[in-house]
Design a protein around this motif. Structure first.
Motif, PDB file in Angstrom:
ATOM      1  N   ALA A 124       0.833  -1.206   0.000  1.00 46.55           N
ATOM      2  CA  ALA A 124       0.000   0.000   0.000  1.00 46.55           C
ATOM      3  C   ALA A 124       0.866   1.253   0.000  1.00 46.55           C
ATOM      4  N   GLN A 125       1.945   1.233   0.776  1.00 47.73           N
ATOM      5  CA  GLN A 125       2.846   2.386   0.845  1.00 47.73           C
ATOM      6  C   GLN A 125       3.526   2.628  -0.499  1.00 47.73           C
ATOM      7  N   GLN A 126       3.916   1.564  -1.186  1.00 54.67           N
ATOM      8  CA  GLN A 126       4.571   1.706  -2.485  1.00 54.67           C
ATOM      9  C   GLN A 126       3.620   2.305  -3.524  1.00 54.67           C
ATOM     10  N   ILE A 127       2.384   1.810  -3.522  1.00 53.76           N
ATOM     11  CA  ILE A 127       1.409   2.339  -4.487  1.00 53.76           C
ATOM     12  C   ILE A 127       1.061   3.778  -4.149  1.00 53.76           C
ATOM     13  N   LEU A 128       0.980   4.058  -2.860  1.00 49.67           N
ATOM     14  CA  LEU A 128       0.687   5.420  -2.433  1.00 49.67           C
ATOM     15  C   LEU A 128       1.767   6.376  -2.910  1.00 49.67           C
ATOM     16  N   TRP A 129       3.010   5.940  -2.856  1.00 48.64           N
ATOM     17  CA  TRP A 129       4.111   6.794  -3.311  1.00 48.64           C
ATOM     18  C   TRP A 129       3.916   7.157  -4.783  1.00 48.64           C
ATOM     19  N   VAL A 130       3.554   6.167  -5.594  1.00 43.85           N
ATOM     20  CA  VAL A 130       3.341   6.417  -7.020  1.00 43.85           C
ATOM     21  C   VAL A 130       2.185   7.401  -7.214  1.00 43.85           C
TER      22      VAL A 130
END
Length: 433
Positions: free
Chosen positions: A49-55
């Motif tokens: 979730a954190q990785q997608i949020l960064w994008v």
């Protein structure tokens, strides 16, 4: 981390390069990323979730184009959902660096709200179509009892009073009933009580030589407007022989009634709902059947043509994303960037998105149903559809000519407002079968 730092952040290895950020900017890609983020949050996968949020933080700034602002609103709602559930709490801090999680909902004065609603056909379409149908249905009645269940705080009523004053040589007595506990927390929010609003409407009607009687009944969508229905039932018994036209004007309000029977309905007057088992019927079904018992002269139902009822978060997200883009697309055509009205407009839409995505149970009140489902409900409740007359169609077309070229009208059995060919709002007219 401030906003500028986020936009300069080093790309996440293996997923995105600086050149690739632009390719993620189309609506389909943004929708897919939101879906992946929702799935990660629902499965408590904080790392993904954190990785997608960064994008998403990089490709959807809150001051970007319409697709970016739409995606930013959904991202914010997903973060609120994660924070509410107690999972992926680090997301809240990350998202707050990108954009505030709080929504600043404006409280309107009457003048501000009138000006705000006039900006777009979103509500004016329903006002215009409904008023034309109502005037035709009440021809010859000495008394019109108008029950206004509206999201826009009776803004339709002055135009109806004007039309009554112009149409009838001897205007009928107009009784106006509203549910006063309806929209306390649902935007747009008005800075007047319904008692103060009623006084203004009475005075306005008097200036047009129309006698208006106003009553506000403490009643809410949460229990299917049970208090309102009971009061109308009592009044109907008293005035059914007096030649009074009973008009139910339902403008973007009925979708707040729970589609599943929830506990607040358990106390509803047993005589009123004795024809149905509350354990097997939805609150909307109970409400419409109760309306049918009142034998109204006409019922006008106007609402947004979308389906936001799914219990599955991803299905609901997809449906909302593929409908609410219209709000952001239209705003670019009539409100300049940075204007107060644009901030107010988009804050209201952010509120709707948060309610659809971040909340469940009684708190999730934005439960739109498509026109086809409402048609089925109305017919099952004992109503028959009535076509709009040529006058109504002509008046709606004239009103649309005042707005941007992207707005259109479908004239089927009912009327449908469109934006660039996509269904937006429907208007239907019903009478007892």
């Amino acid at each position: 981390m401030n906003k500028n730092q986020i936009h300069r952040a080093r790309p996440w290895p293996g997923l995105l390069t600086s050149k690739g950020v632009g390719s993620f900017g189309d609506a389909n890609c943004m929708e897919q990323l939101l879906v992946h983020c929702a799935n990660a949050i629902e499965s408590n996968d904080a790392t993904l979730a954190q990785q997608i949020l960064w994008v998403l933080n990089n490709i959807a700034p809150p001051d970007g184009d319409s697709n970016q602002r739409l995606t930013c609103a959904f991202l914010r709602a997903l973060t609120v959902r994660a924070a509410k559930s107690g999972t992926c709490k680090m997301l809240a801090a990350m998202a707050n660096a990108h954009c505030s999680l709080s929504i600043d909902i404006h409280t309107f004065s009457v003048i501000e709200l009138v000006s705000f609603v006039d900006l777009t056909p979103w509500h004016r379409f329903g006002f215009t179509a409904a008023n034309a149908a109502i005037l035709e249905a009440v021809e010859g009645y000495p008394v019109i009892h108008m029950v206004d269940l509206s999201l826009t705080h009776c803004l339709q009523i002055p135009t109806l009073i004007e039309a009554i004053a112009n149409r009838f040589e001897r205007p009928p007595l107009v009784k106006l009933t509203v549910a006063s506990a309806t929209t306390e927390y649902i935007p747009p929010i008005l800075d007047l009580s319904y008692q103060e609003l009623g006084s203004k409407l009475v005075n306005f009607a008097r200036s047009r030589n129309v006698v208006l009687e106003f009553q506000a009944i403490p009643s809410s969508y949460a229990d299917g407007f049970s208090s309102l229905i009971e009061q109308l039932r009592v009044q109907h018994l008293l005035y059914s022989e007096s030649g009074e036209a009973l008009v139910l004007n339902c403008h973007m309000m009925l979708h707040y009634i729970p589609e599943e029977t929830l506990s607040p309905l358990s106390h509803v007057n047993s005589n009123l709902y004795s024809f149905e088992s509350s354990s097997t019927k939805s609150g909307r079904t109970l409400f419409l059947k109760a309306l049918r018992v009142l034998d109204p002269t006409i019922v006008v139902l106007v609402d947004e043509d979308a389906d936001l009822t799914s219990n599955n978060l991803v299905c609901r997200l997809r449906s909302a994303f593929n409908y609410l883009w219209i709000h952001y697309d239209t705003v670019d055509t009539f409100l300049p960037e940075g204007s107060k009205q644009r901030q107010w407009y988009e804050a209201d839409i952010c509120w709707k998105i948060e309610n659809v995505i971040a909340h469940e149970g009684l708190q999730r009140v934005e439960r739109l149903e498509p026109k086809s489902q409402w048609v089925k409900r109305m017919r099952n409740a004992g109503f028959r559809g009535v076509n709009f007359g040529e006058d109504a169609i002509s008046e709606v077309k004239t009103m649309l000519d005042e707005h941007a070229a992207g707005w259109g009208l479908k004239t089927e059995d009912d009327l449908i407002l469109t934006w660039k060919g996509h269904n937006v709002v429907f208007a239907t007219v019903w009478m007892p079968a």
